[in-house]
Structure formats: C-alpha cells, structure tokens
Design a protein around this motif. Structure first.
Motif, PDB file in Angstrom:
ATOM      1  N   LEU A 154       0.881  -1.166   0.000  1.00  0.00           N
ATOM      2  CA  LEU A 154       0.000   0.000   0.000  1.00  0.00           C
ATOM      3  C   LEU A 154       0.913   1.210   0.000  1.00  0.00           C
ATOM      4  CD1 LEU A 154      -3.047   0.568   0.034  1.00  0.00           C
ATOM      5  CD2 LEU A 154      -2.876   0.864   2.504  1.00  0.00           C
ATOM      6  N   GLY A 155       1.364   1.599  -1.192  1.00  0.00           N
ATOM      7  CA  GLY A 155       2.459   2.544  -1.298  1.00  0.00           C
ATOM      8  C   GLY A 155       2.039   3.922  -1.744  1.00  0.00           C
ATOM      9  N   LEU A 156       3.045   4.768  -1.830  1.00  0.00           N
ATOM     10  CA  LEU A 156       2.847   6.143  -2.246  1.00  0.00           C
ATOM     11  C   LEU A 156       2.636   6.197  -3.759  1.00  0.00           C
ATOM     12  CD1 LEU A 156       2.946   9.192  -1.538  1.00  0.00           C
ATOM     13  CD2 LEU A 156       5.408   9.091  -1.993  1.00  0.00           C
ATOM     14  N   ILE A 157       1.485   6.712  -4.188  1.00  0.00           N
ATOM     15  CA  ILE A 157       1.223   6.889  -5.615  1.00  0.00           C
ATOM     16  C   ILE A 157       2.034   8.078  -6.101  1.00  0.00           C
ATOM     17  CG2 ILE A 157      -0.541   7.424  -7.333  1.00  0.00           C
ATOM     18  CD1 ILE A 157      -2.550   5.940  -5.606  1.00  0.00           C
ATOM     19  N   GLN A 158       2.976   7.805  -6.984  1.00  0.00           N
ATOM     20  CA  GLN A 158       3.912   8.840  -7.423  1.00  0.00           C
ATOM     21  C   GLN A 158       3.228   9.833  -8.362  1.00  0.00           C
ATOM     22  OE1 GLN A 158       6.920   9.065  -6.169  1.00  0.00           O
ATOM     23  NE2 GLN A 158       6.761   7.155  -5.025  1.00  0.00           N
ATOM     24  N   PRO A 159       3.616  11.110  -8.284  1.00  0.00           N
ATOM     25  CA  PRO A 159       2.977  12.120  -9.132  1.00  0.00           C
ATOM     26  C   PRO A 159       3.491  12.151 -10.564  1.00  0.00           C
ATOM     27  CG  PRO A 159       4.618  13.147  -7.732  1.00  0.00           C
ATOM     28  CD  PRO A 159       4.556  11.704  -7.321  1.00  0.00           C
ATOM     29  N   ASP A 160       4.681  11.561 -10.801  1.00  0.00           N
ATOM     30  CA  ASP A 160       5.297  11.730 -12.116  1.00  0.00           C
ATOM     31  C   ASP A 160       5.498  10.434 -12.886  1.00  0.00           C
ATOM     32  OD1 ASP A 160       7.138  10.918 -10.224  1.00  0.00           O
ATOM     33  OD2 ASP A 160       8.824  11.988 -11.128  1.00  0.00           O
ATOM     34  N   VAL A 161       5.366   9.270 -12.242  1.00  0.00           N
ATOM     35  CA  VAL A 161       5.565   7.991 -12.932  1.00  0.00           C
ATOM     36  C   VAL A 161       4.487   7.006 -12.499  1.00  0.00           C
ATOM     37  CG1 VAL A 161       8.069   8.240 -13.201  1.00  0.00           C
ATOM     38  CG2 VAL A 161       7.153   7.184 -11.129  1.00  0.00           C
ATOM     39  N   ASN A 162       4.268   5.978 -13.336  1.00  0.00           N
ATOM     40  CA  ASN A 162       3.326   4.928 -12.954  1.00  0.00           C
ATOM     41  C   ASN A 162       4.038   3.873 -12.126  1.00  0.00           C
ATOM     42  OD1 ASN A 162       4.665   3.144 -14.749  1.00  0.00           O
ATOM     43  ND2 ASN A 162       3.271   3.636 -16.423  1.00  0.00           N
ATOM     44  N   THR A 189       6.184  -8.077 -22.629  1.00  0.00           N
ATOM     45  CA  THR A 189       4.786  -7.654 -22.692  1.00  0.00           C
ATOM     46  C   THR A 189       4.442  -7.059 -21.338  1.00  0.00           C
ATOM     47  OG1 THR A 189       3.890  -9.790 -21.930  1.00  0.00           O
ATOM     48  CG2 THR A 189       4.140  -9.475 -24.317  1.00  0.00           C
ATOM     49  N   ALA A 190       3.535  -6.097 -21.311  1.00  0.00           N
ATOM     50  CA  ALA A 190       3.157  -5.458 -20.050  1.00  0.00           C
ATOM     51  C   ALA A 190       1.693  -5.063 -20.089  1.00  0.00           C
ATOM     52  CB  ALA A 190       4.024  -4.235 -19.782  1.00  0.00           C
ATOM     53  N   HIS A 191       1.038  -5.229 -18.963  1.00  0.00           N
ATOM     54  CA  HIS A 191      -0.357  -4.810 -18.791  1.00  0.00           C
ATOM     55  C   HIS A 191      -0.453  -3.996 -17.509  1.00  0.00           C
ATOM     56  CE1 HIS A 191      -0.630  -8.416 -21.340  1.00  0.00           C
ATOM     57  NE2 HIS A 191      -1.733  -7.878 -21.830  1.00  0.00           N
ATOM     58  N   GLY A 192      -1.254  -2.947 -17.526  1.00  0.00           N
ATOM     59  CA  GLY A 192      -1.437  -2.128 -16.345  1.00  0.00           C
ATOM     60  C   GLY A 192      -2.865  -1.658 -16.217  1.00  0.00           C
ATOM     61  N   THR A 193      -3.277  -1.398 -14.984  1.00  0.00           N
ATOM     62  CA  THR A 193      -4.625  -0.893 -14.729  1.00  0.00           C
ATOM     63  C   THR A 193      -4.569   0.283 -13.764  1.00  0.00           C
ATOM     64  OG1 THR A 193      -5.011  -2.395 -12.854  1.00  0.00           O
ATOM     65  CG2 THR A 193      -5.637  -3.187 -15.049  1.00  0.00           C
ATOM     66  N   ASP A 194      -5.586   1.108 -13.823  1.00  0.00           N
ATOM     67  CA  ASP A 194      -5.707   2.290 -12.976  1.00  0.00           C
ATOM     68  C   ASP A 194      -7.086   2.284 -12.330  1.00  0.00           C
ATOM     69  OD1 ASP A 194      -5.489   4.764 -11.772  1.00  0.00           O
ATOM     70  OD2 ASP A 194      -5.872   5.896 -13.629  1.00  0.00           O
ATOM     71  N   PRO A 195      -7.333   1.382 -11.372  1.00  0.00           N
ATOM     72  CA  PRO A 195      -8.686   1.251 -10.811  1.00  0.00           C
ATOM     73  C   PRO A 195      -9.148   2.459 -10.022  1.00  0.00           C
ATOM     74  CG  PRO A 195      -7.126  -0.106  -9.603  1.00  0.00           C
ATOM     75  CD  PRO A 195      -6.396   0.410 -10.800  1.00  0.00           C
ATOM     76  N   LEU A 196      -8.233   3.331  -9.595  1.00  0.00           N
ATOM     77  CA  LEU A 196      -8.620   4.507  -8.817  1.00  0.00           C
ATOM     78  C   LEU A 196      -8.713   5.769  -9.665  1.00  0.00           C
ATOM     79  CD1 LEU A 196      -6.521   4.019  -5.545  1.00  0.00           C
ATOM     80  CD2 LEU A 196      -8.821   3.200  -6.100  1.00  0.00           C
ATOM     81  N   SER A 197      -8.524   5.645 -10.974  1.00  0.00           N
ATOM     82  CA  SER A 197      -8.571   6.791 -11.890  1.00  0.00           C
ATOM     83  C   SER A 197      -7.590   7.884 -11.472  1.00  0.00           C
ATOM     84  CB  SER A 197     -10.002   7.359 -11.961  1.00  0.00           C
ATOM     85  OG  SER A 197     -10.900   6.374 -12.421  1.00  0.00           O
ATOM     86  N   THR A 198      -6.362   7.478 -11.190  1.00  0.00           N
ATOM     87  CA  THR A 198      -5.324   8.417 -10.791  1.00  0.00           C
ATOM     88  C   THR A 198      -4.642   9.061 -11.997  1.00  0.00           C
ATOM     89  OG1 THR A 198      -3.614   6.713 -10.750  1.00  0.00           O
ATOM     90  CG2 THR A 198      -4.863   7.073  -8.720  1.00  0.00           C
ATOM     91  N   GLY A 199      -4.882   8.502 -13.189  1.00  0.00           N
ATOM     92  CA  GLY A 199      -4.200   9.005 -14.368  1.00  0.00           C
ATOM     93  C   GLY A 199      -2.937   8.248 -14.709  1.00  0.00           C
TER      94      GLY A 199
END
Length: 343
Positions: A154-162, A189-199
C-alpha cells in the motif's frame, strides 16, 4: 577522502546522507534541496555539512569530486548532465533517467570525461542478491527455468511515474545483475490498470522473454493492503526463494522440483517425476545495502574502474522499461528489445 554532495533531501536523500557519513572514503560536504529547512532538518542542528538550494553553487565547489542524486526521475537527466559537465562523478537513484535516448547521452558523456556514472540499484547490493548471483554463476541451481517476482504494498502513488516505472526498475536491475553475461531480455509484454482513476497505472504485470528461452515475470502494485517482497528463481537442479521481509529466513534453497525423462520420446509423453529433497537456509550477513553502494561508489572512483551497476546497467533497465511502456500503451503487445542496447 572524496568530497561528496547529496542533491535531494526528500524520501531517499536522508538515507544517502546517513550512509555517506558512515563511509570512511567519503566526506559529505553539501546537502542541496529546494527546501532549505527540510535539508537542515535532515542534517540536524550540529552538522558542519553545508546546505544550499542551488545545485550550481554545489557543483562550483572544487572540493566536491562526486555527487549523489536523489531527486524525481524527470530531473535526473539535467542534474546528471550538469554534474558530469562540471567534472563530478555521479551516483544517481533509479531509474538512470526517463528515456533510453537520454540515458545513452549520459553514459557517453561520462565515458568522454573519464568519470564514474553509477546507478543506485540498491537491491543488487543486498547480501541476499549477492548470494543469488554467486549461486547462479556457480551452477548451483542448474539452468535457469523461471524468474517470478512480486513487489506489492500500500504505497505512495507517485505524481510523475506509474507503478511500473516506480517499482519494476528494482526487479529489472536484479534480473540484470544475476543473469549470466550471455543471457539478456529480448522481448517484453506489459499490462497495467488504474482502478482509482489516478491518471497512471497503479497495478502492472510485466513479462520478459530471455535470450535463453526463459520467461521472467514481475508483478508490481501500489494498492495491496499487505507488503510482499518475494522472488522465486527456479533452476533445473534447485529453486531459490527470496523473501526480503523475513529476516530469519530471507533466503531458502530448495532441492525440490520436477525431473523430466531424459529420453526425448518420453518427454513428449510428459513423463515426469517429482524430486523431494532438503531445504537449505544459508547464513547471510545483516548489512545495509546502501552502505555497500556508497563503498562501491568510492572504490570505483579511487580505483578508476566501472562500478558493478554502472551506466550501462542503467541503460539495460531503461531498455526494458521503455519496451514495457510501449507494450502497455498497445494493450499488452509483445515488443522486442534491440540487441546491444548499451553503447
């Protein structure tokens, strides 16, 4: 002693300051941060280390021979390039910079100036990863069959990188460090999701095909309520499990696995046998990896040699990250990594 300046007094900078002051070959002279009060609070009221909000002032000091940079990734290129142009050796936090092309420019600039450019791939200097590298190079686990890493919290969501650019550099650097010299990632190959709509992606899965045919997999996540730092490295003879959060049993070597039939015809019929052997817990020294990083940085400068995680190692990690970003943007398409990524 090597005169050192630390640039950045945020999350990682205080750790650099503490370990620099504990390294006999280094003399910490400056701490530079845009927030002067934060820098002074890191040093304490009785420190003789100078504080500045201007990195140009720090680089102009002839007593400073090297700088350690712990600032946001987007600032790395300009700061590292300015330090190299000023004739300073550089230790930079991961990633080396935000693009492979910019990373090449930094590596080439360091080469032209005859300066040390080192990446702070901290986990590569832990006793556990050093032991894993030794086991693989000695053939103790046999042929590498798989690499599986989970790095979640449960980490710090960075402002500049995913999350991929924040956490996966650790795993890409570890993989690069432990692999035999003739094995490298050739596609991802890479897959990513943004379930909190953080951008930006907060959960990501990265798969890397190695030149040996092995598949390596990395799961990174900012949203897990529990912290997990586990790597499983399977070999044809033994399997290594590294649990970085378990100091009592940090590294376990299992003589357990699956044996295939030696005859090709039998293999096609999927005839296998299970091997149940012992589990070995090697004794590992308890030492702070960042202290070893600082010692290696100083030794590379004093001995005029490349550090174990030099700029080329940073480039190899950047090649994986850029290919992963491209794959994620294309919905998980397989992206090849060009051969000979480092200049």
């Amino acid at each position: 002693m090597i005169g050192l300046a630390v640039i950045g007094a945020g999350y990682w900078g205080p750790n650099l300051v503490r370990n620099a002051q504990a390294t006999p070959a280094l003399h910490l002279r400056w701490l530079c941060d845009l927030n002067e009060s934060r820098a002074r609070s890191v040093l304490g009221p009785y420190s003789t280390v100078k504080v500045s909000t201007c990195y140009e002032q720090v680089l102009a000091d002839p007593a400073v021979a090297a700088v350690a940079i712990a600032t946001p990734a987007a600032t790395h290129f300009d700061l590292v390039r300015a330090a190299l142009d000023a004739g300073k050796h550089v230790l930079v936090e991961k990633p080396l910079t935000c693009s492979y092309a910019d990373g090449v420019k930094l590596v080439q600039a360091a080469q032209r100036a005859g300066l040390v450019l080192m990446c702070d791939h901290t986990f590569c200097y832990t006793p556990a990863v050093q032991k894993i590298r030794d086991l693989i190079s000695a053939g103790e686990i046999g042929d590498l069959c798989f690499f599986d890493s989970v790095r979640v919290n449960l980490g710090l969501i960075q402002p500049d990188v995913n999350v991929l650019w924040d956490l996966a550099p650790h795993d890409a650097a570890i993989l690069d460090f432990i692999l035999p010299a003739d094995v490298r990632p050739v596609a991802v190959t890479a897959h990513g999701t943004d379930p909190l709509s953080t951008g930006r992606a907060c959960v990501a899965y990265l798969s890397m095909w190695l030149s040996s045919g092995v598949l390596a997999h990395v799961h990174v996540n900012w949203l897990s309520p529990t912290k997990i730092r586990t790597v499983v490295i399977g070999g044809s003879r033994r399997t290594i499990v590294w649990d970085d959060l378990n100091p009592a049993h940090r590294l376990t070597i299992y003589d357990r696995g699956v044996d295939q039939a030696a005859d090709p015809d039998e293999r096609r019929q999927a005839l296998i046998s299970y091997r149940l052997g012992d589990a070995l817990l090697p004794a590992l020294p308890e030492s702070e990896a960042l202290g070893t990083v600082m010692t290696e940085f100083a030794a590379a400068i004093n001995n005029g040699r490349a550090p174990r995680t030099d700029g080329r190692a940073g480039l190899r990690v950047l090649a994986v990250l850029e290919a992963a970003a491209q794959s994620m943007a294309l919905g998980g398409a397989r992206i090849d990594i060009p051969n000979g990524v480092a200049p």
